[in-house]
Design an enzyme around this catalytic site. Structure first.
Site, short mmCIF file in Angstrom:
data_model
loop_
_atom_site.label_atom_id
_atom_site.label_comp_id
_atom_site.label_asym_id
_atom_site.label_seq_id
_atom_site.Cartn_x
_atom_site.Cartn_y
_atom_site.Cartn_z
N PHE A 40 0.85 -1.19 0.00
CA PHE A 40 0.00 0.00 0.00
C PHE A 40 0.88 1.24 0.00
CE2 PHE A 40 -2.50 3.48 1.71
CZ PHE A 40 -3.60 3.43 0.87
N ASP B 62 9.21 2.62 1.57
CA ASP B 62 8.03 3.35 2.03
C ASP B 62 7.90 3.10 3.52
OD1 ASP B 62 5.55 4.22 2.82
OD2 ASP B 62 4.51 3.52 1.02
N LYS C 233 2.74 9.62 8.21
CA LYS C 233 1.93 9.31 9.40
C LYS C 233 2.43 9.86 10.75
CE LYS C 233 -0.87 5.58 7.70
NZ LYS C 233 -0.51 4.98 6.41
C1 LIG Z 1 -0.85 5.21 5.03
C2 LIG Z 1 0.18 4.80 4.05
C3 LIG Z 1 0.38 5.52 2.87
C4 LIG Z 1 -0.51 6.66 2.44
O1 LIG Z 1 -0.42 7.75 3.29
P1 LIG Z 1 -1.49 8.96 3.15
O2 LIG Z 1 -1.00 9.96 4.13
O3 LIG Z 1 -2.83 8.38 3.48
O4 LIG Z 1 -1.44 9.43 1.74
C5 LIG Z 1 1.44 5.15 2.05
N1 LIG Z 1 2.24 4.12 2.38
C6 LIG Z 1 2.07 3.41 3.50
C7 LIG Z 1 3.01 2.29 3.81
C8 LIG Z 1 1.02 3.71 4.37
O5 LIG Z 1 0.84 2.97 5.48
#
Ligand SMILES: *Cc1c(COP(=O)(O)O)cnc(C)c1O
Length: 401
Positions: free
Chosen positions: A137, A222, A251
Site C-alpha cells: 500500500f 516506504d 503518518k
Molecule cells: C498510510 C500509508 C500511505 C498513504 O499515506 P497517506 O497519508 O494516506 O497518503 C502510504 N504508504 C504506506 C506504507 C502507508 O501505510
C-alpha cells in the site's frame, strides 16, 4: 453535540469515502479517547500509526501553540526555520542527505516516483519502471495508487499510470526476473502495514539491496507507517542492516499534524533542482514545528525503549491468545506494529471491541492489527487483552470458527 449529531452531519455533507464507525471523538490524552457521548476508549490504533506519542502529547501541543503564535505559513519561496531544523534532524538520524517535504504519505511516494524517474532521465537513461510488491500500500493518488499492488485499490480508476509491476513480497527471484533494462527502482515497505503486517525475512531485504546495487536500480523504502519510531527504531530499515536510496515518511512524523517527507542520498536528491517538484504547504512552519517536537521527543524521551519493551510484552500476550484460540494462526510484527493473523474475518471483532471501549483495527480482512501509541504501558496491554479475550471467546465455538 453528541455522537449522533456529528454522524448525521457527516452522512449528509461528506463524501462517503470511508466506512466509518458510529463514534465521534472529542478529546484525547495519551492512549485514551473520549467520544461526544462521554464514553471512554483505550486506543490501540493511534489514528493508524499517526499519534505515536499518544493524543495531545504536551511537547507537541506546546510546539504547535508556540509556532501558531508566531507564524503559521509563508511559502517555500522563502526559508523556513523549523523546516530546515526538521530536515537536519532527519538527516542526522538516517542514511539520507536531503529531505523534500509534503503533506501526506501518498505525496511523499509521488515525490519518490518522480525523483527516481528524473534521476535516470537526467543521465539520459530510459529507466522508468518501478517494481513494487503484491499486497503493498503506497497511497491513493494516481502514481501511488499505481504503485500499490492491490486490485481493490485500482478498481474503477483505470487506465493506471504505466510502468508499474508487482511481484510477490519476500521473493528476491521474482524481483530479479522482473528487473529489465528500463527498471528504475524497487519500492517496498520494510513491513507491509495495510497488507496485514507482513514481515520480510532479514536475508531477503539484504539480498534485495545487493540485487539493486548489482543492476544499478534504486531502492525506495516506504516507511510511511513503519517510520517515526513505530518498530522500536526511528526507521524500520535500521533492523535490516541495509540502507535505501530513497525513503518516504508521513503518518507519525509530526504527532498528528499533516506532513510527508521524502528523504534521499545526495546523489539521487541532486536531480531535484528548482522547478522540478514542489508543494505549497510542504514543510510549512506549523507542521515542521510539530515534526521537530515529535522527532525530538521520540529520540529523547525513552519512547523507542518503551516501544521495544512494551512491544515484547504485547507480543507475549498475543502469543498467549494464539495458544488459546485455534483460529489464531500467527502473531507477527516488530515493536508496536503487531498483527494477529486468523482463519476468520476480523471486522466484527473490531466492532465488538469498539463497543466495549477498545480501538483496534483489521488489515487484509483476517489480520487484527495493533498500532498503539508508543507511550503505552504494560498495564494498558493487560487492559486491552482483558477486553479482547471475552470478544474472542464468542468465536471459539465450532460453527463460527
Ligand atoms: C498510510 C500509508 C500511505 C498513504 O499515506 P497517506 O497519508 O494516506 O497518503 C502510504 N504508504 C504506506 C506504507 C502507508 O501505510
Amino acid at each position: 453535540m453528541g455522537n449522533k449529531e456529528t454522524i448525521e452531519q457527516t452522512e449528509k455533507y461528506v463524501t462517503k469515502t470511508y466506512g466509518r464507525y458510529p463514534v465521534a471523538f472529542v478529546k484525547g490524552a495519551g492512549a485514551r479517547l473520549t467520544d461526544a457521548d462521554g464514553e471512554e476508549y483505550l486506543d490501540f490504533l493511534a489514528g493508524i500509526a499517526v499519534c505515536n506519542l499518544g493524543h495531545s502529547h504536551p511537547r507537541i501541543v506546546e510546539a504547535i501553540k508556540q509556532q501558531a503564535d508566531n507564524l503559521i505559513h509563508t511559502s517555500n519561496l522563502f526559508h523556513i526555520g523549523p523546516q530546515a531544523e526538521l530536515a537536519e534532524l532527519l538527516v542526522d538520524n538516517s542514511f539520507a542527505d536531503r529531505v523534500f517535504f509534503c503533506n501526506s504519505g501518498a505525496e511523499a511516494n509521488e515525490a519518490a516516483i518522480k525523483l527516481v524517474r528524473k534521476f535516470f532521465s537526467d543521465k539520459g537513461q530510459e529507466r522508468f519502471q518501478i517494481i513494487s510488491m503484491e499486497q503493498s500500500f503506497h497511497g491513493r493518488t494516481m502514481a501511488a495508487m499505481a504503485a500499490t499492488g492491490q486490485d481493490k485499490v485500482h478498481k474503477g480508476f483505470k487506465p493506471l499510470l504505466e510502468k508499474f509491476v508487482y511481484v510477490p513480497f519476500g521473493s528476491v527471484d521474482a524481483v530479479r526476473e522482473a528487473i529489465g533494462e528500463t527498471t528504475a527502482a524497487v519500492l517496498i515497505e520494510p513491513i507491509q502495514g495495510e497488507g496485514g503486517v507482513n514481515m520480510p525475512p532479514v536475508e531477503y531485504m539484504m539480498e534485495l539491496r545487493a540485487l539493486c546495487d548489482e543492476k544499478g536500480v534504486l531502492l525506495i523504502f516506504d516507511e510511511v507507517q513503519t517510520g517515526a519510531g513505530r518498530t522500536g527504531k526511528l526507521f524500520a530499515y535500521e533492523h535490516y542492516g541495509i540502507e535505501p536510496d530513497v525513503m518516504t515518511l508521513a503518518k507519525g512524523l509530526a504527532g498528528g499534524v499533516p506532513i510527508g517527507a521524502m528523504l534521499a542520498t545526495e546523489e539521487v536528491a541532486a536531480t531535484f533542482g528548482p522547478g522540478s517538484h514542489g508543494s505549497t504547504f510542504g514543510g510549512n512552519f506549523l507542521s515542521s514545528a510539530a515534526g521537530v517536537a515529535a522527532v525530538r521527543t521520540i529520540l529523547e524521551d525513552g519512547v523507542l525503549e518503551n516501544c521495544v519493551k512494551v512491544g515484547e510484552y504485547l507480543t507475549g500476550k498475543l502469543n498467549e491468545l494464539k495458544a488459546d484460540y485455534d483460529f489464531i494462526t500467527e502473531v507477527r510484527g516488530k515493536g508496536l506494529i503487531m498483527g494477529m493473523a486468523m482463519t476468520i474475518k476480523g471486522a466484527d471483532i473490531v466492532s465488538e471491541c469498539l463497543e466495549k471501549g477498545l480501538i483496534i483495527n483489521c488489515a487484509a480482512e483476517t489480520v487484527l492489527r495493533f498500532l498503539p501509541p508508543l507511550i503505552i504501558t504494560e498495564a494498558d496491554v493487560d487492559e486491552m487483552i482483558g477486553i479482547l479475550r471475552p470478544v474472542l471467546d464468542e468465536y471459539k465455538s465450532p460453527e463460527t470458527s
